[in-house]
Design a protein around this motif. Structure first.
Motif, PDB file in Angstrom:
ATOM      1  N   ALA A  90       0.830  -1.201   0.000  1.00 39.99           N
ATOM      2  CA  ALA A  90       0.000   0.000   0.000  1.00 39.99           C
ATOM      3  C   ALA A  90       0.867   1.256   0.000  1.00 39.99           C
ATOM      4  CB  ALA A  90      -0.940  -0.003   1.205  1.00 39.99           C
ATOM      5  N   LEU A  91       1.945   1.255   0.770  1.00 42.35           N
ATOM      6  CA  LEU A  91       2.846   2.412   0.794  1.00 42.35           C
ATOM      7  C   LEU A  91       3.496   2.642  -0.571  1.00 42.35           C
ATOM      8  CD1 LEU A  91       4.537   1.961   4.300  1.00 42.35           C
ATOM      9  CD2 LEU A  91       2.820   3.661   3.632  1.00 42.35           C
ATOM     10  N   VAL A  92       3.887   1.569  -1.236  1.00 39.01           N
ATOM     11  CA  VAL A  92       4.486   1.699  -2.570  1.00 39.01           C
ATOM     12  C   VAL A  92       3.460   2.260  -3.550  1.00 39.01           C
ATOM     13  CG1 VAL A  92       5.400   0.377  -4.531  1.00 39.01           C
ATOM     14  CG2 VAL A  92       6.233  -0.079  -2.220  1.00 39.01           C
ATOM     15  N   VAL A  93       2.230   1.761  -3.477  1.00 39.91           N
ATOM     16  CA  VAL A  93       1.179   2.251  -4.379  1.00 39.91           C
ATOM     17  C   VAL A  93       0.915   3.729  -4.137  1.00 39.91           C
ATOM     18  CG1 VAL A  93      -1.293   2.077  -4.937  1.00 39.91           C
ATOM     19  CG2 VAL A  93       0.094   0.002  -4.738  1.00 39.91           C
ATOM     20  N   VAL A  94       0.809   4.140  -2.884  1.00 42.07           N
ATOM     21  CA  VAL A  94       0.577   5.548  -2.557  1.00 42.07           C
ATOM     22  C   VAL A  94       1.742   6.393  -3.060  1.00 42.07           C
ATOM     23  CG1 VAL A  94       0.426   7.191  -0.633  1.00 42.07           C
ATOM     24  CG2 VAL A  94      -0.963   5.115  -0.618  1.00 42.07           C
ATOM     25  N   GLY A  95       2.958   5.908  -2.902  1.00 39.96           N
ATOM     26  CA  GLY A  95       4.127   6.645  -3.383  1.00 39.96           C
ATOM     27  C   GLY A  95       4.122   6.811  -4.893  1.00 39.96           C
ATOM     28  N   VAL A 102       2.390  14.427  -8.980  1.00 39.08           N
ATOM     29  CA  VAL A 102       3.354  15.532  -9.022  1.00 39.08           C
ATOM     30  C   VAL A 102       3.856  15.724 -10.447  1.00 39.08           C
ATOM     31  CG1 VAL A 102       5.657  16.260  -8.254  1.00 39.08           C
ATOM     32  CG2 VAL A 102       4.016  15.344  -6.602  1.00 39.08           C
ATOM     33  N   GLY A 103       4.144  14.643 -11.138  1.00 37.96           N
ATOM     34  CA  GLY A 103       4.612  14.731 -12.515  1.00 37.96           C
ATOM     35  C   GLY A 103       3.561  15.334 -13.446  1.00 37.96           C
ATOM     36  N   ALA A 104       2.320  14.961 -13.245  1.00 44.16           N
ATOM     37  CA  ALA A 104       1.239  15.511 -14.072  1.00 44.16           C
ATOM     38  C   ALA A 104       1.044  16.980 -13.793  1.00 44.16           C
ATOM     39  CB  ALA A 104      -0.053  14.743 -13.797  1.00 44.16           C
ATOM     40  N   ARG A 105       1.191  17.371 -12.529  1.00 43.25           N
ATOM     41  CA  ARG A 105       1.034  18.789 -12.163  1.00 43.25           C
ATOM     42  C   ARG A 105       2.152  19.634 -12.793  1.00 43.25           C
ATOM     43  NH1 ARG A 105       0.151  20.402  -6.043  1.00 43.25           N
ATOM     44  NH2 ARG A 105      -2.030  20.481  -6.608  1.00 43.25           N
ATOM     45  N   ARG A 106       3.373  19.086 -12.813  1.00 37.55           N
ATOM     46  CA  ARG A 106       4.496  19.828 -13.409  1.00 37.55           C
ATOM     47  C   ARG A 106       4.347  19.957 -14.917  1.00 37.55           C
ATOM     48  NH1 ARG A 106       9.832  17.648 -10.192  1.00 37.55           N
ATOM     49  NH2 ARG A 106       9.288  18.636  -8.197  1.00 37.55           N
TER      50      ARG A 106
END
Length: 109
Positions: A90-95, A102-106
């Motif tokens: 779950a942590l990997v998926v959230v990351g 973040v990439g889409a926002r940039r």
């Protein structure tokens, strides 16, 4: 030397000829049905459908096996979730989702 004398009556011979004609007519009808284009197309469609059904069945079994194997990694024999395996995933998926966001926002800027 073969015996060539025929002791059948003319009526018996005619009946035998008629039986042979009937059998021949039935055989010709069957051949006509077998070589008719609609029959050939229908047989081809049935064969393709059978092959597709067989392939889909094998695919279903394969997917079902894969899902069962994945489920077995995250759930114990009693059906309880294995948190020691679920939390890291779950942590990997959230990351990964966070990095994609973040990439889409940039890219939009």
């Amino acid at each position: 030397m073969a015996d060539t004398s025929d002791t059948r009556t003319p009526a018996q011979i005619e009946a035998d000829i008629q039986r042979r004609r009937d059998v021949l007519a039935e055989t010709l009808d069957e051949i006509g049905v077998r070589v008719h284009p609609k029959t050939i197309v229908g047989d081809a469609k049935a064969k393709v459908a059978s092959n597709i059904d067989h392939t889909l069945g094998r695919a279903y079994v394969g997917v079902n096996r894969a899902v069962s194997q994945v489920k077995a990694r995250f759930v114990d024999d009693e059906g309880a979730p294995r948190l020691e395996r679920i939390v890291p995933v779950a942590l990997v998926v959230v990351g990964v989702v966070g990095l994609l966001a973040v990439g889409a926002r940039r890219r939009k800027r």
